[in-house]
Design a protein around this motif. Sequence first.
Motif, PDB file in Angstrom:
ATOM      1  N   LEU A  24       0.660  -1.301  -0.120  1.00 22.83           N
ATOM      2  CA  LEU A  24       0.021  -0.130   0.055  1.00 22.83           C
ATOM      3  C   LEU A  24       0.938   1.265  -0.010  1.00 22.83           C
ATOM      4  N   MET A  25       1.726   1.505   0.995  1.00 24.34           N
ATOM      5  CA  MET A  25       2.666   2.508   0.929  1.00 24.34           C
ATOM      6  C   MET A  25       3.579   2.766  -0.321  1.00 24.34           C
ATOM      7  N   GLY A  26       3.793   1.626  -1.056  1.00 27.27           N
ATOM      8  CA  GLY A  26       4.531   1.692  -2.357  1.00 27.27           C
ATOM      9  C   GLY A  26       3.716   2.217  -3.342  1.00 27.27           C
ATOM     10  N   ALA A  27       2.330   1.670  -3.258  1.00 28.86           N
ATOM     11  CA  ALA A  27       1.506   2.212  -4.413  1.00 28.86           C
ATOM     12  C   ALA A  27       1.094   3.658  -4.350  1.00 28.86           C
ATOM     13  N   ILE A  28       0.811   4.011  -3.163  1.00 25.29           N
ATOM     14  CA  ILE A  28       0.191   5.539  -3.037  1.00 25.29           C
ATOM     15  C   ILE A  28       1.517   6.544  -3.089  1.00 25.29           C
ATOM     16  N   GLY A  29       2.920   5.901  -2.896  1.00 22.93           N
ATOM     17  CA  GLY A  29       4.228   6.586  -2.725  1.00 22.93           C
ATOM     18  C   GLY A  29       4.377   7.070  -4.341  1.00 22.93           C
TER      19      GLY A  29
END
Length: 478
Positions: A436-441
Amino acid sequence: MTTTAPASPPKGVDTLLVLLALAALAALVVPWIPAGLFEPGAPVALERFLWVPDAPTSTLFGTGDGRGFLNFLFEGLTSGNRNGAAVGVIALVLIVGGSFAVVNATGAVDRGLMALVARTGDRPAWLLSGLFLAFSLGGAVFGMGEETIAFIVLLLPLVDRLGLPRESAVMATYLASQVGFATSWMNPFSVLVAQGIAGLPPLSGAPFRVVMWAVFTAVGMAFTVMYAKRHRRAPHAAATADAADAADAAPVATPMNWADRAILLGLLGTVVWIVWGVTERQYYLPELSAQFFGLGLFAALVAWLDRRLSANRLAETFTEGVRQLVPVALVIAAAKGMLWLLGGSDPHQPSVLNTLLYGMGLALDGWPTWAAAQGMLLFQSIFNFFVTSGSAQAAITMPLMAGLGDLLQVSRQVSVLAFQLGDGLTNLVVPTSAVLMGAIGVAGIGWGQWLRMVWKLVLVFMLMASAAVALAVAIGYV
C-alpha cells in the motif's frame, strides 16, 4: 515529463522472524501450561474438556518423538501429506509460483491490460471500470498485489492527460486487487492456504465467494468511477505543458498477436477447468497443482513457438518463480512447526493448544454464534495491522480460529471467510502494508491523504463484510 520508477516498498519485520519469536515463546510457555484434550469419541465441547497435567512438554532439542524448539522447522516442513498442510499446500504454492512467473514473463497479461487501456482511454468511465474488473480478477485468481505498483507508474501519464485524479489510478489497480484478494474463491496464497490449515477441501464454498466477489467489485468500481468524475479537472486545466508531456509519455499498447491471445485464453480456460474439476470431480491439491503446472507449460510452449523466450530462459523463469515463493513455504512450515510445539491440533490428543482453546472458549461462552463470528472478523482485521501477509496471517491464526470455531459452533468455512475479509480489506488502509505504501508513494499520495479519500469506502466494505459473515452463519455456510 519523466515517468517515476517504481519505488521499493519499505520493509517491516520479516514474517519468518515473527514466527520464530512466536515459536520460541511457545517452547518457553509449554512446560508451564498444563495440556488438555476434549473427550475422545464425543463432539468437541467445553464441558468435555479434560486436563492431562503429565503430558510431554517441549525442550530445546528433541529426539525421537520428543518436542524441541530446534526441531520445529523440520517438523513443520514434513508435517501432513500430499493432500494437506504443510507438504501438500507447500507443493501447490511453489508450483503456482513457478507457473505464474512463466505466464507473467510472456508479457501477455501486460499487453492485454495495455490493450484495454488503449481501447478505453478516451472513455474514462469505461477505462476505470475495465481496469478495476481486471485487477480485481487478478487479486482473486492469483493474489495480485505488488505487481500493481508498476502498472500505476504506467497509468499516471494517461490519467494526467485525461484530467483524472492520480488516486484513481491507485483505486483502479491496487485497491481493486485487494478487493479481489479479500473476496477470492481460489487465491492460492490466502484462501487455499487457510482452507488447507483448517482441513477444508480447496475451493470449497466457492459459489458464495464468487457472488460476494461480484458484489464487492461492483461497489468498488462504482466508487472509483464516481470519485474520478467528481474530481476530474476541466479539459482546459489539463491542457498544460505538463499534460502535453504526459500525453507523449502515456503508455502505448503493444499490439497483441496470436501468442498473447492464446496465453490469455489458456489462463481463462485453466480457471474454468479448475472450478469444474473441484465442483464436479472433487479435485484436490495434487490435481490443482497439475492444472496450474499445465498452465505454465502451455504458456511456455506458446512463448517458445513465438520466439518470445528461449527454452533456457523459460526454465530459469519457472525456477525464479518458485524461489520467490520459498518464503511463503517457510512461513507455512514455521506455523505448522509452532503448532507442533503446542502439541498439535488434534482436539482429542493432549496439547497446550487445546488448553488455550478451552480458555478462549470459556471467555466467549454464551455468545451467540453470529456474535462469535463477528468477533473473529474483528480479530482478523486488527491482527492484520501487525501481520499484513495473507499467507502468514492464515498460518498464524487459522489453527486457533478453526478450533475456536468448533467450540463456538462457528463452521470452519465461516472462520476462513472471517480471516480473508479481515485480512484483505484492511490492506486498503493499514500503514504497515508495504505494498500500500509503495502504491500510493509512486502516485505522490501521502497516507493521511489516502485515508481521507477511502475511509468511507472501507467503512462500507467492512459493513458489507460483517453482513457477509452474518449471512454465512445464517445459511449454515460449510
